[in-house]
Design an enzyme around this catalytic site. Structure first.
Site, PDB file in Angstrom:
ATOM      1  CB  SER A  38     -10.667   1.216   9.785  1.00 29.90           C
ATOM      2  OG  SER A  38     -10.074   1.431   8.204  1.00 29.90           O
ATOM      3  CB  ALA A  39     -13.279   2.117   4.716  1.00 31.15           C
ATOM      4  CG  ASP A  40      -8.125  -0.478   6.417  1.00 31.53           C
ATOM      5  OD1 ASP A  40      -8.631   0.143   5.452  1.00 31.53           O
ATOM      6  OD2 ASP A  40      -7.328  -0.357   6.972  1.00 31.53           O
ATOM      7  CD  GLU A  42      -1.130   0.682   3.635  1.00 28.43           C
ATOM      8  OE1 GLU A  42      -1.521   1.826   3.381  1.00 28.43           O
ATOM      9  OE2 GLU A  42      -1.271   0.114   4.869  1.00 28.43           O
ATOM     10  CG  ASP A  85     -12.654   6.912  13.735  1.00 27.88           C
ATOM     11  OD1 ASP A  85     -12.899   5.957  12.655  1.00 27.88           O
ATOM     12  OD2 ASP A  85     -12.169   7.571  14.016  1.00 27.88           O
ATOM     13  CE  LYS A  91       0.783   1.780  14.890  1.00 27.85           C
ATOM     14  NZ  LYS A  91       1.092   1.974  13.224  1.00 27.85           N
ATOM     15  CE  LYS A 118      -6.497   7.089   6.167  1.00 22.55           C
ATOM     16  NZ  LYS A 118      -7.007   7.393   7.784  1.00 22.55           N
ATOM     17  CB  VAL A 132      -5.659  -1.733   4.598  1.00 24.47           C
ATOM     18  CG1 VAL A 132      -6.190  -3.265   4.322  1.00 24.47           C
ATOM     19  CG2 VAL A 132      -4.332  -1.756   5.144  1.00 24.47           C
TER      20      VAL A 132
HETATM   21  N1  PSU Z   1      -2.174   1.401  10.610  1.00 26.55           N
HETATM   22  C1  PSU Z   1      -1.031   1.367  10.813  1.00 26.55           C
HETATM   23  N2  PSU Z   1      -0.176   2.276   9.855  1.00 26.55           N
HETATM   24  C2  PSU Z   1      -0.786   2.860   8.905  1.00 26.55           C
HETATM   25  C3  PSU Z   1      -2.447   2.615   8.570  1.00 26.55           C
HETATM   26  C4  PSU Z   1      -3.005   2.165   9.760  1.00 26.55           C
HETATM   27  O1  PSU Z   1      -0.443   0.863  11.639  1.00 26.55           O
HETATM   28  O2  PSU Z   1      -0.186   3.294   7.950  1.00 26.55           O
HETATM   29  C5  PSU Z   1      -3.153   3.416   7.699  1.00 26.55           C
HETATM   30  C6  PSU Z   1      -3.307   2.153   6.573  1.00 26.55           C
HETATM   31  O3  PSU Z   1      -3.202   2.593   5.136  1.00 26.55           O
HETATM   32  C7  PSU Z   1      -4.548   1.825   6.786  1.00 26.55           C
HETATM   33  C8  PSU Z   1      -5.314   3.123   7.360  1.00 26.55           C
HETATM   34  O4  PSU Z   1      -5.718   1.304   5.741  1.00 26.55           O
HETATM   35  O5  PSU Z   1      -4.154   3.733   7.974  1.00 26.55           O
HETATM   36  C9  PSU Z   1      -6.550   3.206   8.044  1.00 26.55           C
HETATM   37  O6  PSU Z   1      -7.023   4.460   8.045  1.00 26.55           O
HETATM   38  P1  PSU Z   1      -8.558   4.633   8.856  1.00 26.55           P
HETATM   39  O7  PSU Z   1      -8.460   4.132  10.241  1.00 26.55           O
HETATM   40  O8  PSU Z   1      -8.835   6.132   8.708  1.00 26.55           O
HETATM   41  O9  PSU Z   1      -9.389   3.971   7.894  1.00 26.55           O
HETATM   42 MN    MN Z   2     -11.729   6.314  10.858  1.00 25.16          MN
END
Ligand code: PSU
Ligand code: MN
Length: 302
Positions: free
Chosen positions: A142-144, A26, A140, A161, A88, A108
């Site tokens: 993540s869309a992941d 990524e 909140d 994390k 992003k 991701v």
């Molecule tokens: N967690 C990490 N390192 C990262 C990310 C998440 O330890 O770099 C990044 C990844 O690209 C992940 C994104 O897909 O943050 C998730 O962001 P959000 O929670 O806004 O979906």
């Molecule tokens: Mn988010």
């Protein structure tokens, strides 16, 4: 149709045509996950690690509106220098970035989508997004996680994390039918540390077994991805107390400042790095190499 949007580099295309081994990587980790120049150095080195383990790396991003699969050194350097100025890009952002011919660093979720379009099954990263602490109120999430629920790509990571609520993240994945595998561990790693206090769904101790698992899931057409949790090597893991305090401080500051939406994860990552005086960055870099290696081994056995 897709051809008009997708741009797969020659090496990756040839490897895919002969049904060889390709590992997706990524780009949000480059633009938002680490500072320059460590971000670019890490991106180059993880590609080398993938090659050393007999697979072709495909770093993914959107450049000038093109969905790029396999970035050149110059393109990686460009994104690394542009850093936080790059948008992003998760699932919801893709059509805007493409139609406006902009640059997007893929998360991701977005990297999984583009991998699937290209026909790549294995993807290596550092950590995945998840349900944030207090997610039951803030929503909140993540869309992941939604992407893992529907897109057929395995994501090799060092676990979520603990800026996140790991328990809620696992519940969400379970509800959505996403298996969480532990590579040589029955405990879910928590990115900076090998332990989280939570169990994985299944422990599998070889890349062959993981490849078998993936083949089976895809053959059965059970739509969705898989989380392959690969603990950071012992010698690089952080002290649990140090990292827990840093994360608590980061989460508190994010709350005070009202950071939310797509800014929240990069803000927390950056704070943790500051508080630990760069110690967390070292761990972060090493675990990415470790994941690149395992992903390449899995891809070559698929
Ligand atoms: N967690 C990490 N390192 C990262 C990310 C998440 O330890 O770099 C990044 C990844 O690209 C992940 C994104 O897909 O943050 C998730 O962001 P959000 O929670 O806004 O979906
Ligand atoms: Mn988010």
């Amino acid at each position: 149709m897709l051809k008009n949007y997708l741009s797969i580099n020659r090496e990756v295309r040839e490897e895919l045509e002969k049904k060889g081994a390709v590992v997706a990587l990524e780009s949000t980790i480059i633009s938002h996950g680490m500072p320059y120049p460590q971000n670019v150095e890490t991106a180059f080195k993880v590609q080398e690690t993938v090659r050393r383990n007999n697979a072709v790396p495909a770093t993914i991003a959107i450049l000038n509106g093109k969905l790029k699969v396999g970035l050149s050194r110059d393109e990686i350097d460009y994104l690394g220098k542009k850093g936080f100025e790059t948008i992003k890009t998760s699932r919801r952002d893709i059509p805007y970035i493409v139609s406006e011919k902009l640059d997007g660093a893929t998360t991701v979720a977005a990297t999984m989508i583009i991998s699937e379009m290209a026909g790549i099954k294995v993807f290596a990263t550092g950590g995945i997004g998840g349900v944030h602490r207090g997610g039951q109120n803030s929503f909140d999430i993540s869309a992941d996680l939604q992407e893992l629920a529907k897109t057929n790509v395995a994501v090799v990571c060092a676990g979520p994390k603990s800026i996140l609520d790991i328990g809620l993240t696992l519940e969400y994945l379970e509800t959505n039918g996403v298996p969480v595998l532990g590579y040589r561990t029955n405990e879910l790693p928590a990115f900076y540390t090998r332990k989280s206090g939570y169990e994985v769904d299944y422990e599998l101790d070889s890349s062959e077994k993981i490849a078998d698992f993936l083949r089976t899931k895809f053959n059965l057409r059970l739509a969705g991805g898989v989380v392959v949790a690969n603990p950071v090597p012992k010698e690089f893991q952080m002290d649990r107390k140090v990292i827990t305090e840093a994360i608590n401080q980061a989460v508190q500051e994010a709350e005070q400042k009202g950071v939310k939406g797509r800014d929240s994860t990069p803000f927390l990552l950056d704070k943790v790095k500051q508080v630990t005086g760069g110690e967390s960055l070292k761990t972060n870099i090493q675990l990415v190499f470790n994941n690149g290696e395992l992903a390449a081994k899995i891809a070559s056995k698929l």
